[in-house]
Design an enzyme around this catalytic site. Sequence first.
Site, PDB file in Angstrom:
ATOM      1  N   HIS A 368       1.130  -0.857  -0.025  1.00 12.40           N
ATOM      2  CA  HIS A 368       0.161  -0.378   0.236  1.00 12.40           C
ATOM      3  C   HIS A 368       1.173   1.238   0.202  1.00 12.40           C
ATOM      4  O   HIS A 368       0.312   2.351   0.366  1.00 12.40           O
ATOM      5  CB  HIS A 368      -0.976  -0.291   0.701  1.00 12.40           C
ATOM      6  N   LYS A 559      -8.266  14.113   4.284  1.00 18.08           N
ATOM      7  CA  LYS A 559      -7.719  13.344   4.047  1.00 18.08           C
ATOM      8  C   LYS A 559      -6.153  13.069   5.868  1.00 18.08           C
ATOM      9  O   LYS A 559      -6.233  14.284   6.322  1.00 18.08           O
ATOM     10  CB  LYS A 559      -6.300  13.241   2.902  1.00 18.08           C
ATOM     11  N   ARG A 560      -5.268  12.407   5.559  1.00 18.20           N
ATOM     12  CA  ARG A 560      -4.667  12.659   6.844  1.00 18.20           C
ATOM     13  C   ARG A 560      -3.463  13.663   6.254  1.00 18.20           C
ATOM     14  O   ARG A 560      -3.453  14.162   4.749  1.00 18.20           O
ATOM     15  CB  ARG A 560      -2.998  11.141   6.567  1.00 18.20           C
ATOM     16  N   LYS A 565       1.049  14.937   0.198  1.00 19.04           N
ATOM     17  CA  LYS A 565      -0.262  15.084   0.138  1.00 19.04           C
ATOM     18  C   LYS A 565      -0.731  17.065  -0.052  1.00 19.04           C
ATOM     19  O   LYS A 565      -1.426  16.519  -0.553  1.00 19.04           O
ATOM     20  CB  LYS A 565      -1.567  14.369   1.388  1.00 19.04           C
ATOM     21  N   THR A 667      -8.414   6.271  -1.833  1.00 16.73           N
ATOM     22  CA  THR A 667      -9.448   6.052  -1.725  1.00 16.73           C
ATOM     23  C   THR A 667     -10.625   7.561  -1.515  1.00 16.73           C
ATOM     24  O   THR A 667     -11.992   7.423  -2.123  1.00 16.73           O
ATOM     25  CB  THR A 667     -10.002   5.025  -1.166  1.00 16.73           C
ATOM     26  N   LYS A 671     -14.810   9.157  -3.550  1.00 13.68           N
ATOM     27  CA  LYS A 671     -15.678   9.099  -2.506  1.00 13.68           C
ATOM     28  C   LYS A 671     -16.055  10.058  -3.050  1.00 13.68           C
ATOM     29  O   LYS A 671     -17.686  10.453  -3.847  1.00 13.68           O
ATOM     30  CB  LYS A 671     -15.689   8.809  -1.315  1.00 13.68           C
TER      31      LYS A 671
HETATM   32  C1  GL7 Z   1      -2.238   4.129   1.791  1.00 11.40           C
HETATM   33  C2  GL7 Z   1      -1.716   4.644   0.526  1.00 11.40           C
HETATM   34  O1  GL7 Z   1      -1.112   5.406   0.836  1.00 11.40           O
HETATM   35  C3  GL7 Z   1      -3.177   5.103   0.087  1.00 11.40           C
HETATM   36  O2  GL7 Z   1      -2.995   5.802  -1.137  1.00 11.40           O
HETATM   37  C4  GL7 Z   1      -3.654   4.149   0.030  1.00 11.40           C
HETATM   38  O3  GL7 Z   1      -5.436   4.127  -0.880  1.00 11.40           O
HETATM   39  C5  GL7 Z   1      -4.353   3.054   1.092  1.00 11.40           C
HETATM   40  C6  GL7 Z   1      -5.076   1.400   0.747  1.00 11.40           C
HETATM   41  O4  GL7 Z   1      -4.772   0.719  -0.532  1.00 11.40           O
HETATM   42  O5  GL7 Z   1      -3.849   3.076   1.409  1.00 11.40           O
HETATM   43  N1  GL7 Z   1      -1.286   2.849   1.964  1.00 11.40           N
HETATM   44  C7  GL7 Z   1      -0.945   3.137   3.952  1.00 11.40           C
HETATM   45  O6  GL7 Z   1       0.283   2.763   4.110  1.00 11.40           O
HETATM   46  N2  GL7 Z   1      -2.301   4.363   4.302  1.00 11.40           N
HETATM   47  C8  GL7 Z   1      -3.184   4.632   2.800  1.00 11.40           C
HETATM   48  O7  GL7 Z   1      -3.865   4.467   3.496  1.00 11.40           O
HETATM   49  C9  GL7 Z   1      -1.834   4.579   5.673  1.00 11.40           C
END
Ligand code: GL7
Length: 824
Positions: A368, A559-560, A565, A667, A671
């Site tokens: 991820h 978002k975070r 970002k 994601t 949304k």
């Molecule tokens: C993340 C990615 O940063 C994000 O882009 C992705 O949509 C998500 C789900 O696949 O995974 N990886 C990660 O460590 N976090 C995310 O949100 C916390």
Amino acid sequence: MSEVTSSKIQSTRVGMDAAAIKQSILEHLVHTQSRFPDVASESDWYNALAHAVRDRMLERMMVTAKTYKANKSRTVCYLSAEFLPGPHLANNILALGIWQEVQEAVAQLGLDFESLLEEEVEPGLGNGGLGRLAACYMDSMATLKIPAIGYGIRYEFGIFRQEIEDGWQVEKTDKWLSYGNPWEIPRPRLRFNVHFGGHTEQFKDIDGILRVKWIPEWRVIGVAHDTPVMGYGVKNTNLLRLWSSEAAESFNFQAFNTGDYYGAVNEKVTSENLTKVLYPNDEPEAGKRLRLEQQYFFVSCSLQDMVRIYLQSGDPLDQFHHKYTAQLNDTHPAIAIPELMRLLVDRNQMDWDTAWHVTRNTFAYTNHTLLPEALEKWPLDLFKKVLPRHLEIIYEINSRFLDEARMKIHGLNGHLEKLSIIEEGARPQVRMAHLAVVGSYKVNGVAELHSELLRQNVLPDFHALWPDKITNVTNGVTPRRFMLLSNQPLAHLLRERIGCGWVTDLDSLHKLEALADDPDFQQQWQKVKRRNKERLARHALAATGQKIDPDSLFDVQVKRVHEYKRQHLNLLHIITLYNRLKDNPGLDIPPRTFVFGGKAAPGYFMAKLIIKAINSVAEVINRDPDMDGRLRVVFFPNFNVKTAHCIYPGADVSEQISLAGKEASGTGNMKFALNGALTVGTLDGANIEIREEVGKENFFLFGMTEAEVSALQQQGYHPQDYCQNDPELKSALDFLASGYFSHGDATLFRPLVDNLLNGDPYKVLVDYRSYVDCQARISEAYRDRQEWTRMSILNVARMGKFSSDRSIQEYTNNIWKIASVDVF
Ligand code: GL7
């Protein structure tokens, strides 16, 4: 119990009409809450309603379990250190198909449905996208009738609650369990020992075979807590099974007898600490011992549970991988690979080769992240202290793997170092991503670009070795929660015009294309958006005391908070608009409200400073009479699933402005677009695919491509050049640094500005001009409301691909090879 009696229980306790539901609520008020209606609080009523709904779910859960067992169904085990399900009540009522009936029952009791829903405290057992994705996938697996168990950790304290004090983020503990949790079923008898520390010894078994015994130093017990996860419109109800830690001996009598009272409960305290709190870092930096212990703890409980269930069938363990596939949600559960080896080889005396065959065909791994600091590595010395036996197993896996690789890439010894699970150096480390790749039958990234970068940059040597192993499954989100539930005005409009098929077949939103030019439909579309903006405005007022105007363009970034970002790029644009309006008061731009939301990791100084900067800029702009409502900025505190429900539907513009090549997928981008917002974004993560789907004319693109970012990195990035060549940029930075937004304090935002001007790895200044110009195009486009509405409709119409149902279908067909099972 005879069938007759059990069906009697069904009909009296779980009727689906309003009268039966009302009766259930009242019974639970008395028999579960021990309250009579006159004195019951909102929270008592919430609990009574939740239990009434739960009764109806448990029935389905048991029928499902029975069916899966009878069919010996192949099962997905989704192993994830995080699950972020959001509030359960409304979602479960929808899945059961009793929305009207519950509303009626609640109204007959003289209660307000909305305020009952508000009572629920959501389980914040995740940091952001990764944990929320796991919850969307649980929803889709049940809806697609795929037998699945989600395995994770029952943190006593989830992600912190964010408050804003004097513009700064302040973290408060999240006591989500304080008032009980009606959605979980504790299984105190479903418990497993989990061992840690100690050393290993070799011995010969009765057949003279050399074996290894692990003599651990301490142990804790994992206890299961189950939450049913219902599919939408089907009976299938899967399980989310979370483990919480308990002490093996809750009271040490020896210590107590010698007068050491604190010593007597010490072990209990230490053991329970294991699942006490979620690590609050999104894209975490590894290295914390307790985190490794948490990971091993939940993985060990889960595998022991899987083996337990498996052995009930009487099948031999060497067929384990036919019954189960286990998806590793990032590397957090990757320790499952040596743990399964240990269970098979040490506990069940399986030979290594057979055990390795089983293990390697059980696991699949989802990556991820591309951020190097987020790729988990554990220092060997720490690993050895916590899991000595697992380290030996990893050495053995590694040595056999390197032999295999050596033969395949004949003579290329240099490559072996890059492939090795162990990273040599001053402080050698275990590379969890390498372990996950070696021990899995498939690896996937979460968007096309991300998967390609995995193949080319992060894992190129593995890709050369196994060209078919790394594949892509683009993320998706559940339309049940993120449209049907959270955007009811839109759901009603859709029902009238294209029916309800989209709820489980999101591609059928395509039917909207034919309506995109219809003035009457456009007007209804605008009304829906307007209602959603009013709702967002109400929530913003309640949460911040700030009034925002639904007539203005709502430009939203939630978002975070992380430098990659680039919330600060957004902020530089806001300051630029402010400067323009100050310099030219007659400037005609559509009024805009900028909404921010998101948590920063408590130890991440720069992210917290960005939050402070947003709030400081907001404070000045919002009280400047020259702005006259044309520019407003609000920071919505404590962004979580609950607040997300009202934020996404209220947005006109969705900010997806990460540096290309950094956001694995995203994601939130999905949304927003599903709820009719237009995206301003870079060619990063799933943005690329969203743009492909909705059409480039319906997407506001700016910024460097990933290839350009890499080239610039090679060439050398000199941020000051951009600043010198762009007076508006220079002025925005100068303003921020000057103390204008910080009551004259010229030191406060200096670190932020210095960072942007000196080697900022996220290259904010390069994309500034293209972003600001793109935003000007947005302002222009917003003036033409008809055209804007048309674009908004087309965005929704073309978002079908981004349903998590499509993602799960791809996992099912291409990775898991698993069939759906009907439950009647
Ligand atoms: C993340 C990615 O940063 C994000 O882009 C992705 O949509 C998500 C789900 O696949 O995974 N990886 C990660 O460590 N976090 C995310 O949100 C916390």
